[in-house]
Design a protein around this motif. Structure first.
Motif, PDB file in Angstrom:
ATOM      1  N   ALA A   1       0.830  -1.195   0.000  1.00 55.27           N
ATOM      2  CA  ALA A   1       0.000   0.000   0.000  1.00 55.27           C
ATOM      3  C   ALA A   1       0.876   1.261   0.000  1.00 55.27           C
ATOM      4  O   ALA A   1       0.580   2.221  -0.709  1.00 55.27           O
ATOM      5  CB  ALA A   1      -0.929  -0.005   1.211  1.00 55.27           C
ATOM      6  N   VAL A   2       1.941   1.242   0.783  1.00 54.10           N
ATOM      7  CA  VAL A   2       2.838   2.402   0.825  1.00 54.10           C
ATOM      8  C   VAL A   2       3.521   2.576  -0.525  1.00 54.10           C
ATOM      9  O   VAL A   2       3.646   3.697  -1.033  1.00 54.10           O
ATOM     10  CB  VAL A   2       3.873   2.247   1.964  1.00 54.10           C
ATOM     11  CG1 VAL A   2       4.928   3.338   1.897  1.00 54.10           C
ATOM     12  CG2 VAL A   2       3.182   2.268   3.317  1.00 54.10           C
ATOM     13  N   PHE A   3       3.950   1.468  -1.123  1.00 51.84           N
ATOM     14  CA  PHE A   3       4.594   1.539  -2.435  1.00 51.84           C
ATOM     15  C   PHE A   3       3.632   2.124  -3.473  1.00 51.84           C
ATOM     16  O   PHE A   3       4.011   3.005  -4.256  1.00 51.84           O
ATOM     17  CB  PHE A   3       5.063   0.147  -2.864  1.00 51.84           C
ATOM     18  CG  PHE A   3       5.645   0.112  -4.253  1.00 51.84           C
ATOM     19  CD1 PHE A   3       6.916   0.630  -4.489  1.00 51.84           C
ATOM     20  CD2 PHE A   3       4.929  -0.427  -5.300  1.00 51.84           C
ATOM     21  CE1 PHE A   3       7.446   0.611  -5.772  1.00 51.84           C
ATOM     22  CE2 PHE A   3       5.464  -0.456  -6.588  1.00 51.84           C
ATOM     23  CZ  PHE A   3       6.719   0.059  -6.821  1.00 51.84           C
ATOM     24  N   GLU A   4       2.404   1.637  -3.470  1.00 50.46           N
ATOM     25  CA  GLU A   4       1.409   2.141  -4.427  1.00 50.46           C
ATOM     26  C   GLU A   4       1.147   3.631  -4.198  1.00 50.46           C
ATOM     27  O   GLU A   4       0.997   4.399  -5.143  1.00 50.46           O
ATOM     28  CB  GLU A   4       0.097   1.353  -4.316  1.00 50.46           C
ATOM     29  CG  GLU A   4       0.201  -0.103  -4.724  1.00 50.46           C
ATOM     30  CD  GLU A   4       0.479  -0.300  -6.206  1.00 50.46           C
ATOM     31  OE1 GLU A   4       0.338   0.644  -6.997  1.00 50.46           O
ATOM     32  OE2 GLU A   4       0.833  -1.437  -6.575  1.00 50.46           O
ATOM     33  N   GLY A   8       1.825   6.979  -6.747  1.00 51.51           N
ATOM     34  CA  GLY A   8       0.688   7.772  -7.185  1.00 51.51           C
ATOM     35  C   GLY A   8      -0.539   6.950  -7.526  1.00 51.51           C
ATOM     36  O   GLY A   8      -1.520   7.480  -8.049  1.00 51.51           O
ATOM     37  N   GLN A   9      -0.502   5.673  -7.239  1.00 48.19           N
ATOM     38  CA  GLN A   9      -1.640   4.781  -7.501  1.00 48.19           C
ATOM     39  C   GLN A   9      -2.535   4.727  -6.254  1.00 48.19           C
ATOM     40  O   GLN A   9      -2.595   3.730  -5.553  1.00 48.19           O
ATOM     41  CB  GLN A   9      -1.136   3.376  -7.857  1.00 48.19           C
ATOM     42  CG  GLN A   9      -0.175   3.330  -9.020  1.00 48.19           C
ATOM     43  CD  GLN A   9      -0.857   3.730 -10.320  1.00 48.19           C
ATOM     44  OE1 GLN A   9      -2.025   3.442 -10.535  1.00 48.19           O
ATOM     45  NE2 GLN A   9      -0.121   4.415 -11.182  1.00 48.19           N
ATOM     46  N   PHE A  10      -3.264   5.817  -6.009  1.00 46.49           N
ATOM     47  CA  PHE A  10      -4.004   5.943  -4.768  1.00 46.49           C
ATOM     48  C   PHE A  10      -5.156   4.935  -4.652  1.00 46.49           C
ATOM     49  O   PHE A  10      -5.390   4.392  -3.575  1.00 46.49           O
ATOM     50  CB  PHE A  10      -4.532   7.371  -4.601  1.00 46.49           C
ATOM     51  CG  PHE A  10      -3.435   8.381  -4.451  1.00 46.49           C
ATOM     52  CD1 PHE A  10      -2.506   8.280  -3.425  1.00 46.49           C
ATOM     53  CD2 PHE A  10      -3.324   9.441  -5.327  1.00 46.49           C
ATOM     54  CE1 PHE A  10      -1.487   9.205  -3.273  1.00 46.49           C
ATOM     55  CE2 PHE A  10      -2.311  10.377  -5.190  1.00 46.49           C
ATOM     56  CZ  PHE A  10      -1.392  10.256  -4.155  1.00 46.49           C
ATOM     57  N   GLU A  11      -5.843   4.683  -5.729  1.00 45.72           N
ATOM     58  CA  GLU A  11      -6.974   3.742  -5.673  1.00 45.72           C
ATOM     59  C   GLU A  11      -6.496   2.324  -5.351  1.00 45.72           C
ATOM     60  O   GLU A  11      -7.102   1.608  -4.559  1.00 45.72           O
ATOM     61  CB  GLU A  11      -7.761   3.765  -6.988  1.00 45.72           C
ATOM     62  CG  GLU A  11      -8.435   5.097  -7.273  1.00 45.72           C
ATOM     63  CD  GLU A  11      -9.303   5.590  -6.117  1.00 45.72           C
ATOM     64  OE1 GLU A  11     -10.059   4.780  -5.535  1.00 45.72           O
ATOM     65  OE2 GLU A  11      -9.224   6.791  -5.785  1.00 45.72           O
TER      66      GLU A  11
END
Length: 190
Positions: A1-4, A8-11
């Motif tokens: 989740a932190v990597f995403e 910038g892949q918030f969703e």
């Protein structure tokens, strides 16, 4: 989740956090990540809901309370930030980080007198807190800092934060050798 989130892949990050929360509902860091993602997107109601769910699930985690308070400050609601910290201090008594955050809220709201009063109350509840004593030293006018640092050293003798604060005082006065000695003492203490 932190990597995403960093990519910038918030969703995708939010869906990962939601899945993780369904498996680990008592892990405070997941609520923090979820709230921070919503806050970065300026979705304050969703961030508020994330922190509220986290504070309900893990009420003893101080960082969640602090983040919820800072969210309210970012949204321009310092009164709500104060209320959150008041409730946090009821749930987590004798916690110097919550007192320090309350002092910070008062300072950022422009109330220097209220900040000093809050700091005094915090020192009454947590008399051996190096963090609060350090704030108290820096809150004083320059001539009174030395006397305040002596009080702090008496109350919390071997606290590395206080020793480091004293070193910073020497450094500010350009007493480099004394500052170096006190910084070394601070490192030895912690």
């Amino acid at each position: 989740a932190v990597f995403e989130r960093q990519q910038g892949q918030f969703e995708t990050a939010l869906s990962t956090v939601a899945t993780a929360l369904s498996k680990y509902p008592k892990f405070a860091k997941l609520y923090m990540i979820q709230g921070q993602i919503h806050q970065a997107q300026k979705n304050y109601p969703a961030a508020r809901a994330s922190y509220a769910a986290g504070m309900k699930a893990v009420p003893k985690d101080v960082t969640l309370w602090v983040l919820a308070s800072r969210l309210e400050e970012a949204d321009g609601k310092s009164i709500r930030a104060r209320a959150i910290l008041d409730k946090a201090r009821l749930v987590n008594p004798k916690n110097d980080l919550l007192w320090a955050e309350a002092v910070g809220v008062e300072e950022r709201a422009g109330g220097a007198a209220q900040a000093k009063a809050m700091l005094a109350r915090g020192l009454q509840e947590c008399p051996e807190s190096g963090y609060l004593w350090s704030l108290a030293i820096w809150a004083e006018a320059r001539p009174q800092r030395k006397a305040r640092s002596v009080d702090a050293l008496k109350k919390a003798q071997d606290d590395p934060i206080i020793i480091c604060t004293v070193a910073r005082l020497f450094w500010a006065e350009r007493k480099i050798e004394k500052a170096r000695q006190w910084f070394s003492r601070s490192v030895s203490a912690n």
